[in-house]
Motif scaffolding. Structure first.
Motif, mmCIF file in Angstrom:
data_model
loop_
_atom_site.group_PDB
_atom_site.id
_atom_site.type_symbol
_atom_site.label_atom_id
_atom_site.label_comp_id
_atom_site.label_asym_id
_atom_site.label_seq_id
_atom_site.Cartn_x
_atom_site.Cartn_y
_atom_site.Cartn_z
ATOM 1 N N PHE A 120 0.828 -1.205 0.000
ATOM 2 C CA PHE A 120 0.000 0.000 0.000
ATOM 3 C C PHE A 120 0.868 1.262 0.000
ATOM 4 O O PHE A 120 0.640 2.185 -0.782
ATOM 5 C CB PHE A 120 -0.912 0.016 1.230
ATOM 6 C CG PHE A 120 -1.586 1.350 1.451
ATOM 7 C CD1 PHE A 120 -2.727 1.695 0.737
ATOM 8 C CD2 PHE A 120 -1.055 2.279 2.352
ATOM 9 C CE1 PHE A 120 -3.332 2.933 0.923
ATOM 10 C CE2 PHE A 120 -1.652 3.510 2.543
ATOM 11 C CZ PHE A 120 -2.795 3.843 1.830
ATOM 12 N N GLN A 121 1.869 1.321 0.897
ATOM 13 C CA GLN A 121 2.713 2.513 0.983
ATOM 14 C C GLN A 121 3.553 2.709 -0.280
ATOM 15 O O GLN A 121 3.753 3.845 -0.729
ATOM 16 C CB GLN A 121 3.627 2.432 2.208
ATOM 17 C CG GLN A 121 2.906 2.630 3.522
ATOM 18 C CD GLN A 121 2.486 1.315 4.154
ATOM 19 O OE1 GLN A 121 2.416 0.293 3.479
ATOM 20 N NE2 GLN A 121 2.199 1.343 5.453
ATOM 21 N N PHE B 297 1.637 8.214 5.931
ATOM 22 C CA PHE B 297 1.213 6.857 5.579
ATOM 23 C C PHE B 297 2.213 5.802 6.049
ATOM 24 O O PHE B 297 1.829 4.666 6.326
ATOM 25 C CB PHE B 297 1.037 6.711 4.064
ATOM 26 C CG PHE B 297 -0.303 7.162 3.552
ATOM 27 C CD1 PHE B 297 -1.442 7.039 4.337
ATOM 28 C CD2 PHE B 297 -0.427 7.700 2.281
ATOM 29 C CE1 PHE B 297 -2.676 7.453 3.866
ATOM 30 C CE2 PHE B 297 -1.662 8.114 1.808
ATOM 31 C CZ PHE B 297 -2.782 7.987 2.596
ATOM 32 N N ILE C 258 -5.218 -0.677 4.796
ATOM 33 C CA ILE C 258 -3.765 -0.777 4.632
ATOM 34 C C ILE C 258 -3.289 -2.192 4.954
ATOM 35 O O ILE C 258 -2.458 -2.764 4.235
ATOM 36 C CB ILE C 258 -3.063 0.260 5.536
ATOM 37 C CG1 ILE C 258 -3.365 1.678 5.046
ATOM 38 C CG2 ILE C 258 -1.549 0.026 5.552
ATOM 39 C CD1 ILE C 258 -2.826 2.777 5.951
ATOM 40 N N ASN D 206 -1.494 -4.795 2.343
ATOM 41 C CA ASN D 206 -0.160 -5.319 2.642
ATOM 42 C C ASN D 206 -0.165 -6.819 2.909
ATOM 43 O O ASN D 206 0.902 -7.414 3.153
ATOM 44 C CB ASN D 206 0.437 -4.591 3.846
ATOM 45 C CG ASN D 206 0.812 -3.153 3.525
ATOM 46 O OD1 ASN D 206 0.861 -2.755 2.370
ATOM 47 N ND2 ASN D 206 1.091 -2.375 4.560
#
Length: 487
Positions: free
Chosen positions: A17-18, A227, A305, A309
């Motif tokens: 996600f990041q 984030f 998130i 992940n």
């Protein structure tokens, strides 16, 4: 009490996600470069001379080369050796009269051509350039050359005024909303500027871009640093700024391939319309949501998130809160920057650092644009030094801290600027080398201050930090050399 950093340690501090959010937001940083320093190419000033009616016909009849035409019909550089007379004055001669011959046509009118009366360029100018710029289209030379500086001053004044308001909006109404609104306004005003029918409307659209574009960039910077987990925050902050350097590297290539300013402006503005899709690609910052007591939405985003992940969320995720538990919604205020003695000290130091680094950073960029023999290559070389600057920060920041790199880089940048005063204009390679060293030093300062700015202030006032607006106040007054190649 469970914090966002605690959750990220379990679901991934820099997971899929990041990484996706980081790459998406880096496009914002890349797209900001043409706005910040686009004047170097949009406002390029080529060699020029007065347009004198009849000269072109006489030159064609006599079969003159360009060198002969300039020698016979254009005044010399003037007594001071400057270019003003050659570029901004013409012989007060009727070139359509039949008495003029092909060999030294002015010899019959005066024994010494320096005795001939000169007149201003009433009929416009001839520019020795295959492309176009705002200078060539709107004749921003000679008595109107100050309008080029006004063009860049407008965007920098927009940076300053916009940062005052946009930073507050980001802290009051959210990072995502601020990013979407500013990005859309920036894109539309950039496209409209490419179709501006006159100088005044072009100035208005550029000012509008300035009002929102810096806010868009800082919203992206704040969003990505909020984030990721604590262990990756410094890295993504520095690499986000390195993406801006990538935009600087790409800009001279685009300007070389597209030598007409309207098409270049369209080329850098149209793709940014795609940023409206960020509405579906990016969530709001969970840290900001928690500061506004919107815990259910923050928990939902942290679940998202974790899912992206590929990690299970913590069982006690419903206990999510800020680092310090708060009982009421936190509202940002400029007074918060001076509320305690420690915050006052940080604020004043950062204001000074932002001011000096902004003046030097933009000044060195404009210096290369104003003195470069090959504008495109010199701009590229100076932009490339920003990558090793980012690398040096990455490898040293955890080993030696912030203060020593800041101090040494400031000394290097200051010394380089001082040495440039004494370097002869004939030693162009040495002048560019020293400028690049100074550029590397001040880039390290700029990126370090950006990072420290985000580290020293709490979430709810991060958008109104002094750096975002004080650096623009400095840049708005730093317009001494904006007219690129104005000989």
């Amino acid at each position: 009490m469970l914090t966002v950093d605690d959750v990220l340690e379990q679901v991934g501090e820099f997971g899929w996600f990041q990484k996706q959010a980081f790459l998406i937001l880096c496009l914002l940083s890349v797209a900001f470069a043409p706005i910040y320093v686009g004047i170097v190419f949009l406002g390029f000033t080529p060699d020029h001379r007065c347009l004198s009616p009849g000269v072109a016909e006489l030159s064609q009849r006599c079969g003159w080369s360009l060198e002969e035409e300039l020698n016979y019909t254009v005044p010399g550089p003037g007594s001071a050796g400057g270019a003003f007379a050659r570029q901004c004055r013409r012989y007060a001669v009727d070139w359509n009269q039949s008495a003029l011959g092909c060999v030294d046509p002015l010899a019959r009118l005066a024994v010494n051509r320096s005795h001939l009366p000169l007149a201003p360029c009433q009929h416009g100018w001839v520019y020795d350039s295959p492309g176009s710029s705002i200078v060539t289209e709107f004749n921003l030379v000679c008595d109107n050359s100050w309008k080029v500086d006004l063009f860049q001053s407008c965007v920098n004044v927009g940076f300053f005024l916009g940062s005052l308001g946009v930073g507050y909006i980001a802290d009051r109404f959210g990072r995502k909303l601020c990013l979407l609104v500013t990005t859309l306004i920036n894109s539309v005003s950039g496209v409209l500027m490419a179709f501006a029918p006159n100088y005044t409307s072009m100035l208005f659209f550029r000012l509008l871009q300035g009002l929102v574009s810096k806010g868009s960039w800082t919203s992206g910077y704040t969003l990505i640093t909020e984030f990721v987990g604590l262990g990756y925050r410094r890295t993504v902050a520095i690499l986000y700024q390195a993406a801006f350097a990538l935009g600087l590297v790409l800009l001279p290539g685009m300007a070389y391939a597209i030598p007409h300013w309207r098409w270049l402006q369209l080329a850098v503005s149209l793709p940014t319309l795609l940023f409206v899709f960020y509405y579906w690609c990016l969530p709001e910052s969970p840290r900001w949501l928690l500061s506004q007591k919107r815990n259910p939405q923050a928990i939902k985003i942290m679940n998202h998130i974790a899912q992206k992940n590929g990690k299970p969320p913590p069982a006690n995720l419903k206990m999510l809160s800020l680092e310090k538990d708060v009982t009421e919604k936190l509202s940002p205020s400029f007074a918060d920057l001076f509320r305690t003695s420690q915050l006052r000290k940080h604020t004043f130091i950062l204001m000074y650092l932002w001011f000096t680094s902004s003046v030097l950073y933009q000044g060195l960029i404009m210096h290369v644009g104003a003195t470069g023999e090959n504008l495109y290559l010199d701009f590229l070389y100076s932009a490339l030094v920003e990558f090793p600057a980012s690398f040096l920060i990455l490898v040293t920041i955890d080993r030696v801290g912030r203060r020593y790199p800041l101090a040494i880089s400031n000394l290097v940048a200051g010394a380089a600027c001082f040495i440039m005063i004494f370097v002869s204009h004939d030693l162009h390679w040495l002048k560019i080398t020293v400028a690049c060293i100074g550029r590397m030093g001040i880039t390290i300062v700029f990126e370090m201050v950006c990072l420290v700015n985000a580290e020293l202030y709490p979430t709810f006032i991060r958008g109104v930090c002094p750096g975002w607006w004080w650096n623009d106040a400095a840049a708005s007054g730093n317009q001494g050399g904006c007219s690129a190649r104005d000989h």
